[in-house]
Design a protein around this motif. Structure first.
Motif, mmCIF file in Angstrom:
data_model
loop_
_atom_site.group_PDB
_atom_site.id
_atom_site.type_symbol
_atom_site.label_atom_id
_atom_site.label_comp_id
_atom_site.label_asym_id
_atom_site.label_seq_id
_atom_site.Cartn_x
_atom_site.Cartn_y
_atom_site.Cartn_z
ATOM 1 N N VAL A 102 0.838 -1.172 0.024
ATOM 2 C CA VAL A 102 0.061 0.047 -0.103
ATOM 3 C C VAL A 102 0.894 1.100 -0.149
ATOM 4 C CG1 VAL A 102 -1.802 1.207 1.262
ATOM 5 C CG2 VAL A 102 -1.948 -1.336 1.154
ATOM 6 N N ARG A 103 2.109 1.004 0.391
ATOM 7 C CA ARG A 103 2.959 2.487 0.622
ATOM 8 C C ARG A 103 3.617 2.783 -0.864
ATOM 9 N NH1 ARG A 103 6.251 0.591 5.973
ATOM 10 N NH2 ARG A 103 4.801 1.656 7.636
ATOM 11 N N PHE A 104 3.798 1.403 -1.566
ATOM 12 C CA PHE A 104 4.075 1.773 -3.047
ATOM 13 C C PHE A 104 2.878 2.483 -3.595
ATOM 14 C CE2 PHE A 104 3.061 -0.175 -7.145
ATOM 15 C CZ PHE A 104 4.175 0.335 -7.977
ATOM 16 N N LEU A 105 1.582 1.843 -3.371
ATOM 17 C CA LEU A 105 0.398 2.457 -4.150
ATOM 18 C C LEU A 105 0.356 3.721 -3.728
ATOM 19 C CD1 LEU A 105 -3.123 1.180 -4.271
ATOM 20 C CD2 LEU A 105 -2.662 3.309 -3.704
ATOM 21 N N ARG A 106 0.534 4.520 -2.637
ATOM 22 C CA ARG A 106 0.503 5.737 -2.132
ATOM 23 C C ARG A 106 1.548 6.531 -3.000
ATOM 24 N NH1 ARG A 106 0.224 6.253 4.127
ATOM 25 N NH2 ARG A 106 -0.019 8.492 3.530
ATOM 26 N N GLU A 107 2.790 6.149 -2.933
ATOM 27 C CA GLU A 107 3.808 6.833 -3.907
ATOM 28 C C GLU A 107 3.255 6.870 -5.358
ATOM 29 O OE1 GLU A 107 6.207 8.432 -2.579
ATOM 30 O OE2 GLU A 107 5.580 8.044 -0.512
ATOM 31 N N ASP A 108 2.816 5.885 -5.628
ATOM 32 C CA ASP A 108 2.605 5.712 -7.144
ATOM 33 C C ASP A 108 1.510 6.805 -7.591
ATOM 34 O OD1 ASP A 108 3.457 4.216 -9.831
ATOM 35 O OD2 ASP A 108 1.181 3.943 -9.812
ATOM 36 N N VAL A 109 0.465 6.950 -6.841
ATOM 37 C CA VAL A 109 -0.478 7.737 -7.330
ATOM 38 C C VAL A 109 -0.270 8.977 -7.477
ATOM 39 C CG1 VAL A 109 -2.324 6.057 -6.081
ATOM 40 C CG2 VAL A 109 -1.355 8.082 -5.011
ATOM 41 N N ARG A 110 0.790 9.431 -7.115
ATOM 42 C CA ARG A 110 1.293 10.874 -7.155
ATOM 43 C C ARG A 110 1.738 11.062 -8.711
ATOM 44 N NH1 ARG A 110 5.307 11.850 -1.871
ATOM 45 N NH2 ARG A 110 3.634 11.322 -0.156
ATOM 46 N N ILE A 111 1.906 9.911 -9.457
ATOM 47 C CA ILE A 111 2.421 10.167 -10.837
ATOM 48 C C ILE A 111 1.222 10.069 -11.645
ATOM 49 C CG2 ILE A 111 3.984 9.042 -12.582
ATOM 50 C CD1 ILE A 111 5.320 7.376 -10.334
ATOM 51 N N VAL A 112 1.162 11.099 -12.582
ATOM 52 C CA VAL A 112 0.016 11.398 -13.587
ATOM 53 C C VAL A 112 0.098 10.276 -14.386
ATOM 54 C CG1 VAL A 112 -0.084 13.711 -13.086
ATOM 55 C CG2 VAL A 112 1.280 12.929 -14.942
ATOM 56 N N PRO A 113 -1.098 9.914 -14.988
ATOM 57 C CA PRO A 113 -1.397 8.903 -16.118
ATOM 58 C C PRO A 113 -0.321 9.133 -17.127
ATOM 59 C CG PRO A 113 -3.561 9.641 -15.335
ATOM 60 C CD PRO A 113 -2.455 10.675 -14.724
ATOM 61 N N ASN A 114 0.198 7.978 -17.797
ATOM 62 C CA ASN A 114 1.044 8.183 -18.767
ATOM 63 C C ASN A 114 0.456 8.299 -20.191
ATOM 64 O OD1 ASN A 114 3.772 7.950 -19.837
ATOM 65 N ND2 ASN A 114 3.061 5.736 -20.685
ATOM 66 N N ASP A 115 -0.786 7.435 -20.546
ATOM 67 C CA ASP A 115 -1.514 7.834 -21.859
ATOM 68 C C ASP A 115 -2.685 8.071 -21.696
ATOM 69 O OD1 ASP A 115 0.684 6.451 -23.280
ATOM 70 O OD2 ASP A 115 0.072 4.734 -22.730
#
Length: 346
Positions: A102-115
């Motif tokens: 879940v910590r990975f998820l919380r960091e990843d959601v900060r990255i905007v969508p790619n496509d």
């Protein structure tokens, strides 16, 4: 008035769920998080993937295309699991989903969508998240970025914290009618069509054992995966037949020896017997009762005709007692003998 386009058409069964999610996606009102509850193989993953494709579909506003269109590059990347905007999370072979995931998820959601305009997170076996992991996820669900969507897939939503459930509506996948499942399998998997022709009885068993789940049926089309299921069903069927037609020690004792000494396997074997008995009890009340164990209705009716309802209830009660004793770590062999004696089989 413009006719609404067809949505999530690749989803087999689950008509009410398909219409609800399709409407929400088409109108832009899909909740930021959803809990999809249902048994293994009932289509939860397919629902979430199709929703992700619909959210990314480049033809989502174009007339003449279903939603998702299944043809554009965005749809294909989602369906082929090649999109960076659809992230799959789960146990990864572990007993539970820990807080690190879940910590990975919380960091990843900060990255905007790619496509795409959206970034979709699909959490498999969400009901196996530890409490610490769920609390960590809650922080993200409370204030998620507008471009994120979360699908929490589980068999039992009650295992999730109430605070999680309060922020994500629970939707349940429906059992797929057997006829629909049969048509889909035969049209989409050569093994199913071949098995239906070569082994119609086995194919009927496979459909019933899959509990109306296409995912489970696809798994069982692998012979090595289905073989132990057929063995379990054969043991349950043989035991019930002997209990009704041949209540002798010479027949029943060898049958009892076929039950496993391992408690988890024994639990599954006894549950299969219980399913068979439940079918017979229901048939005693109505010849048209829906069956969950017997693929051959005529065989089940013949068994019903050979016994009484009171005997079936007695055997059912003895079986439930054996299941309770097995769960309480009683001696397995004595547990089975006691079951047979209580049901007056020995």
């Amino acid at each position: 008035m413009e006719q609404r386009k067809e949505t999530l058409t690749a989803l087999v069964g689950n008509t009410a769920l398909r219409h609800r999610l399709g409407k929400d996606i088409a109108e832009g009102t899909l909740p930021h998080a959803l809990i999809l509850e249902g048994p293994c193989g009932s289509g939860k993953h397919t629902v979430a993937t199709l929703c992700a494709a619909a959210l990314s579909c480049t033809n989502r506003t174009a007339a003449g295309f279903p939603l998702p269109c299944m043809e554009c590059a965005a749809c294909k990347k989602i369906l082929e699991k090649k999109s960076a905007d659809m992230i799959l999370l789960g146990c990864d072979g572990k007993a539970s989903i820990g807080v690190d995931t879940v910590r990975f998820l919380r960091e990843d959601v900060r990255i905007v969508p790619n496509d795409s305009e959206h970034k979709v997170y699909i959490i498999e076996d969400a009901d196996k998240m530890t409490e610490q992991a769920q609390n960590a996820l809650l922080l993200t669900l409370e204030e998620p970025p507008s471009y994120t969507r979360f699908f929490l897939l589980c068999e039992n939503a009650s295992m999730l914290l109430e605070t999680i459930r309060s922020r994500a509506p629970v939707l349940r996948t429906e059992p797929i009618p057997t006829d629909d499942m049969e048509r889909y399998l035969c049209a989409n998997d050569r093994r199913a069509a071949q098995m239906k022709l070569a082994d119609p009885k086995g194919f009927a068993e496979l459909l019933l054992a899959s509990k109306n789940g296409i995912g489970q049926a696809l798994c069982y089309l692998e012979p090595k995966a289905f073989a132990p299921v057929r063995q379990l069903r054969a043991l349950a069927s043989d035991f019930v037949y002997a209990a009704i037609h041949d209540r002798t020690a010479r027949t029943l004792l060898p049958l009892l020896s076929r039950f496993s000494q391992k408690r988890d396997i024994l639990r599954e074997q006894l549950f299969a017997v219980l399913e068979a008995l439940t079918d017979l009890i229901l048939l005693k009340k109505s010849d048209s009762a829906p069956l969950t164990f017997y693929a051959d209705r005529e065989q089940a009716i013949e068994l019903c005709d050979g016994t009484s309802l009171s005997f079936l209830y007695t055997l059912q009660q003895a079986l439930r007692q054996a299941m309770d004793e097995n769960a309480a770590n009683a001696n397995v062999r004595l547990c089975l003998i006691k079951m047979a004696v209580t049901a007056e089989l020995l």
